[in-house]
Enzyme design. Sequence first.
Site, mmCIF file in Angstrom:
data_model
loop_
_atom_site.group_PDB
_atom_site.id
_atom_site.type_symbol
_atom_site.label_atom_id
_atom_site.label_comp_id
_atom_site.label_asym_id
_atom_site.label_seq_id
_atom_site.Cartn_x
_atom_site.Cartn_y
_atom_site.Cartn_z
ATOM 1 N N HIS A 128 0.814 -1.204 0.000
ATOM 2 C CA HIS A 128 0.000 0.000 0.000
ATOM 3 C C HIS A 128 0.853 1.262 0.000
ATOM 4 O O HIS A 128 2.065 1.220 0.189
ATOM 5 C CB HIS A 128 -0.964 0.012 1.186
ATOM 6 C CG HIS A 128 -0.327 -0.045 2.543
ATOM 7 N ND1 HIS A 128 0.446 0.967 3.076
ATOM 8 C CD2 HIS A 128 -0.373 -1.017 3.496
ATOM 9 C CE1 HIS A 128 0.839 0.630 4.294
ATOM 10 N NE2 HIS A 128 0.371 -0.575 4.568
ATOM 11 N N CYS A 148 2.929 -4.880 6.642
ATOM 12 C CA CYS A 148 2.679 -4.651 5.219
ATOM 13 C C CYS A 148 3.931 -4.130 4.518
ATOM 14 O O CYS A 148 4.960 -3.914 5.142
ATOM 15 C CB CYS A 148 1.552 -3.630 5.053
ATOM 16 S SG CYS A 148 -0.053 -4.202 5.687
#
Length: 173
Positions: A128, A148
């Site tokens: 992301h 992430c």
Amino acid sequence: MVIAAVALGLGWGLWQLYGPRLASPASPDLAIQVDRVDHILIEKSARRLTASRAGQKVLQYDIALGFDPIGDKSREGDGKTPEGLFTVDRRNPNSSYHLSLGITYPQPEDIRRAAEAGIDPGGDIFIHGQPNALGNLLQLPGDWTAGCIAISNAEMEQLWRLVDLGTKVEIRP
């Protein structure tokens, strides 16, 4: 007139120094034009994401990882980015981070290992952009995610356009 020109020049100079930064384009040797990539390689130790098509590099970006990136993810909250072979299984245009591509973690072996240890393996691992609260003005330094893979918003927009569901994601130590 002279004062206006000086003010304009000073404003432009300050903007160049302190204004929002767009991501630097992929290096010229990677500037092949494709409409899709079929493989994303994450090299944790190099803090690098490389996207390719038919074995040819298309994009390469610096990345941020989980706040404790060394080693494979084993449980919820450990701050580690998982290692292994995954696929992109979801796309979220309304993410809390600027766009997000979900990967297939945990895998069955991660779930089994965690169950044997009586712990939660974690989940919701994404590639992301930056937190939406920052807008496009800042990029967080260092490893700051919960596990992430983060890149700049401009890079995420470029990657988003090239990645379909089912794209292979390989995460190496």
